[in-house]
Design a protein around this motif. Structure first.
Motif, PDB file in Angstrom:
ATOM      1  N   CYS A  94      -0.602   0.778   6.853  1.00 27.38           N
ATOM      2  CA  CYS A  94      -0.690   1.768   6.385  1.00 27.38           C
ATOM      3  C   CYS A  94      -1.020   2.945   7.709  1.00 27.38           C
ATOM      4  CB  CYS A  94      -1.787   2.618   5.756  1.00 27.38           C
ATOM      5  SG  CYS A  94      -1.806   2.687   3.973  1.00 27.38           S
ATOM      6  N   VAL A  95      -1.362   2.609   8.546  1.00 24.39           N
ATOM      7  CA  VAL A  95      -1.065   3.142  10.083  1.00 24.39           C
ATOM      8  C   VAL A  95       0.412   2.827  10.755  1.00 24.39           C
ATOM      9  CG1 VAL A  95      -1.329   3.116  12.418  1.00 24.39           C
ATOM     10  CG2 VAL A  95      -3.719   3.256  10.794  1.00 24.39           C
ATOM     11  N   MET A  96       0.949   1.161  10.643  1.00 25.11           N
ATOM     12  CA  MET A  96       2.281   0.993  10.608  1.00 25.11           C
ATOM     13  C   MET A  96       3.058   2.036  10.197  1.00 25.11           C
ATOM     14  SD  MET A  96       1.874  -3.054  10.724  1.00 25.11           S
ATOM     15  CE  MET A  96       0.917  -3.880  11.212  1.00 25.11           C
ATOM     16  N   ALA A  97       3.124   2.300   8.583  1.00 25.76           N
ATOM     17  CA  ALA A  97       4.088   3.181   7.952  1.00 25.76           C
ATOM     18  C   ALA A  97       4.193   4.009   8.525  1.00 25.76           C
ATOM     19  CB  ALA A  97       3.706   3.026   6.487  1.00 25.76           C
ATOM     20  N   LEU A  98       2.901   5.026   8.933  1.00 21.05           N
ATOM     21  CA  LEU A  98       2.758   6.127   9.476  1.00 21.05           C
ATOM     22  C   LEU A  98       3.144   5.988  10.945  1.00 21.05           C
ATOM     23  CD1 LEU A  98      -0.700   7.271   8.898  1.00 21.05           C
ATOM     24  CD2 LEU A  98       1.610   8.209   7.607  1.00 21.05           C
ATOM     25  N   TYR A 180       0.096   7.071   2.436  1.00 11.09           N
ATOM     26  CA  TYR A 180      -0.061   6.328   3.016  1.00 11.09           C
ATOM     27  C   TYR A 180      -1.763   6.924   3.924  1.00 11.09           C
ATOM     28  CZ  TYR A 180       5.073   3.942   3.265  1.00 11.09           C
ATOM     29  OH  TYR A 180       5.658   3.523   2.917  1.00 11.09           O
ATOM     30  N   GLN A 181      -1.973   8.673   4.463  1.00 11.75           N
ATOM     31  CA  GLN A 181      -3.178   9.334   4.417  1.00 11.75           C
ATOM     32  C   GLN A 181      -3.992   8.239   3.535  1.00 11.75           C
ATOM     33  OE1 GLN A 181      -1.394  12.779   5.245  1.00 11.75           O
ATOM     34  NE2 GLN A 181      -1.673  12.245   7.396  1.00 11.75           N
ATOM     35  N   ASP A 182      -4.055   8.789   2.318  1.00 10.76           N
ATOM     36  CA  ASP A 182      -5.234   9.258   1.067  1.00 10.76           C
ATOM     37  C   ASP A 182      -5.331   7.673   1.228  1.00 10.76           C
ATOM     38  OD1 ASP A 182      -4.847  11.711   1.235  1.00 10.76           O
ATOM     39  OD2 ASP A 182      -3.770  11.171  -0.725  1.00 10.76           O
ATOM     40  N   ILE A 183      -4.260   6.525   1.039  1.00  8.54           N
ATOM     41  CA  ILE A 183      -4.605   4.910   1.443  1.00  8.54           C
ATOM     42  C   ILE A 183      -6.070   4.674   2.355  1.00  8.54           C
ATOM     43  CG2 ILE A 183      -3.624   2.903   0.300  1.00  8.54           C
ATOM     44  CD1 ILE A 183      -1.760   4.005   0.099  1.00  8.54           C
ATOM     45  N   ASN A 185      -8.359   6.630   3.748  1.00  9.02           N
ATOM     46  CA  ASN A 185      -9.125   7.472   3.398  1.00  9.02           C
ATOM     47  C   ASN A 185      -9.999   5.958   2.408  1.00  9.02           C
ATOM     48  OD1 ASN A 185      -9.070   8.849   5.899  1.00  9.02           O
ATOM     49  ND2 ASN A 185      -8.593  10.060   4.636  1.00  9.02           N
ATOM     50  N   TYR A 186      -8.966   5.952   1.275  1.00  9.86           N
ATOM     51  CA  TYR A 186     -10.075   5.039   0.415  1.00  9.86           C
ATOM     52  C   TYR A 186      -9.915   3.924   0.729  1.00  9.86           C
ATOM     53  CZ  TYR A 186      -9.833   8.624  -3.153  1.00  9.86           C
ATOM     54  OH  TYR A 186      -9.383   9.824  -4.128  1.00  9.86           O
ATOM     55  N   SER A 187      -9.710   3.334   1.379  1.00 10.75           N
ATOM     56  CA  SER A 187      -9.778   2.601   2.493  1.00 10.75           C
ATOM     57  C   SER A 187     -10.343   1.957   2.419  1.00 10.75           C
ATOM     58  CB  SER A 187      -8.341   1.679   2.329  1.00 10.75           C
ATOM     59  OG  SER A 187      -7.994   1.101   1.618  1.00 10.75           O
ATOM     60  N   VAL A 188     -11.009   2.972   3.786  1.00 15.91           N
ATOM     61  CA  VAL A 188     -12.213   2.744   4.457  1.00 15.91           C
ATOM     62  C   VAL A 188     -13.646   3.922   3.391  1.00 15.91           C
ATOM     63  CG1 VAL A 188     -13.470   4.837   6.685  1.00 15.91           C
ATOM     64  CG2 VAL A 188     -10.504   3.386   6.899  1.00 15.91           C
ATOM     65  N   PHE A 189     -13.448   4.083   2.693  1.00 17.66           N
ATOM     66  CA  PHE A 189     -14.107   4.605   1.717  1.00 17.66           C
ATOM     67  C   PHE A 189     -14.351   3.212   0.998  1.00 17.66           C
ATOM     68  CE2 PHE A 189     -12.401   8.740   0.288  1.00 17.66           C
ATOM     69  CZ  PHE A 189     -13.184   9.936   1.851  1.00 17.66           C
ATOM     70  N   CYS A 190     -14.094   2.201   0.956  1.00 20.52           N
ATOM     71  CA  CYS A 190     -14.722   1.129   0.309  1.00 20.52           C
ATOM     72  C   CYS A 190     -14.707   0.336   1.031  1.00 20.52           C
ATOM     73  CB  CYS A 190     -13.124   1.048  -0.250  1.00 20.52           C
ATOM     74  SG  CYS A 190     -12.325   1.196  -2.292  1.00 20.52           S
ATOM     75  N   LEU A 191     -14.376   0.195   2.333  1.00 21.88           N
ATOM     76  CA  LEU A 191     -15.548  -0.802   3.218  1.00 21.88           C
ATOM     77  C   LEU A 191     -16.819   0.093   3.523  1.00 21.88           C
ATOM     78  CD1 LEU A 191     -12.761  -1.395   5.785  1.00 21.88           C
ATOM     79  CD2 LEU A 191     -13.448  -2.857   4.380  1.00 21.88           C
TER      80      LEU A 191
END
Length: 200
Positions: A94-98, A180-183, A185-191
């Motif tokens: 996602c960072v790559m995409a941004l 991408y930004q929301d994804i 954050n949700y990935s961080v939440f999952c971790l």
């Protein structure tokens, strides 16, 4: 306000502050881990990912998210790569995409120092978005299941794919950048929820 009520209020405020502080600390530890891995891989491979068009990055993220859901549904995995590594991969893709969205020339290499700067710029913007939403929603994500957040990630990816198929045009919705930004954050939440990186 009597002493008992005031003490209860102070405890509530204190606990709220500690939760926000804890979230920020956990968030930063995870992002730092992701960035360290990102930097090491770029030393090994260079910025070869710069040749990827956004739909290609979206599809790579989709594959990772779909694998997570499949493992969640089946309860077993046959490839020795755990779910947490997939969430980390999703964050970095996602960072790559941004970065690609903000880059004037998609295929031009980025040197190490510039890459660190642009990575930080993107994750800081995402972090600001997180804490603005956290202010409004009161950390409701802490009561969500990891499986539910995985579904939301997949839903947002399907939305991004539809926007891409529509040549980036939208009528009322946010664009792919917000997705991408929301994804992230949700990935961080999952971790954080799964304590995969032992941040607690």
């Amino acid at each position: 306000m009597n002493i008992k009520a005031f003490s209860s209020y102070r405890l509530k405020v204190s606990n709220s502050f500690e939760t926000v502080k804890s979230t920020e600390s956990e968030y930063q530890e995870i992002i730092q881990y992701c960035q360290d891995l990102f930097t090491k891989k770029n030393k090994d491979y260079g910025t070869s990912w710069r040749i990827l068009r956004l739909p290609s990055i979206t599809d790579q993220i989709f594959i990772k998210a779909q694998r997570i859901r499949t493992i969640q549904d089946k309860g077993v995995q046959k490839v020795n790569e755990d779910v947490s590594s997939e969430f980390i991969g999703i964050i970095n893709y996602c960072v790559m995409a941004l970065i690609q969205i903000g880059a004037a020339e998609e295929q031009r290499p980025i040197d190490d120092s510039a890459l660190t700067i642009v990575y930080n710029q993107q994750v800081n913007e995402v972090k600001e978005l997180l804490f603005n939403k956290n202010h409004d929603y009161g950390e409701a994500w802490r009561d969500m299941r990891v499986s539910s957040m995985t579904d939301i990630i997949l839903m947002k990816l399907l939305r991004i794919k539809q926007i891409e198929d529509n040549q980036g045009l939208t009528l009322v919705s946010e664009g792919v950048k917000a997705g991408y930004q929301d994804i992230i954050n949700y990935s961080v939440f999952c971790l954080i929820k799964s304590n995969a990186l032992k941040t607690n």
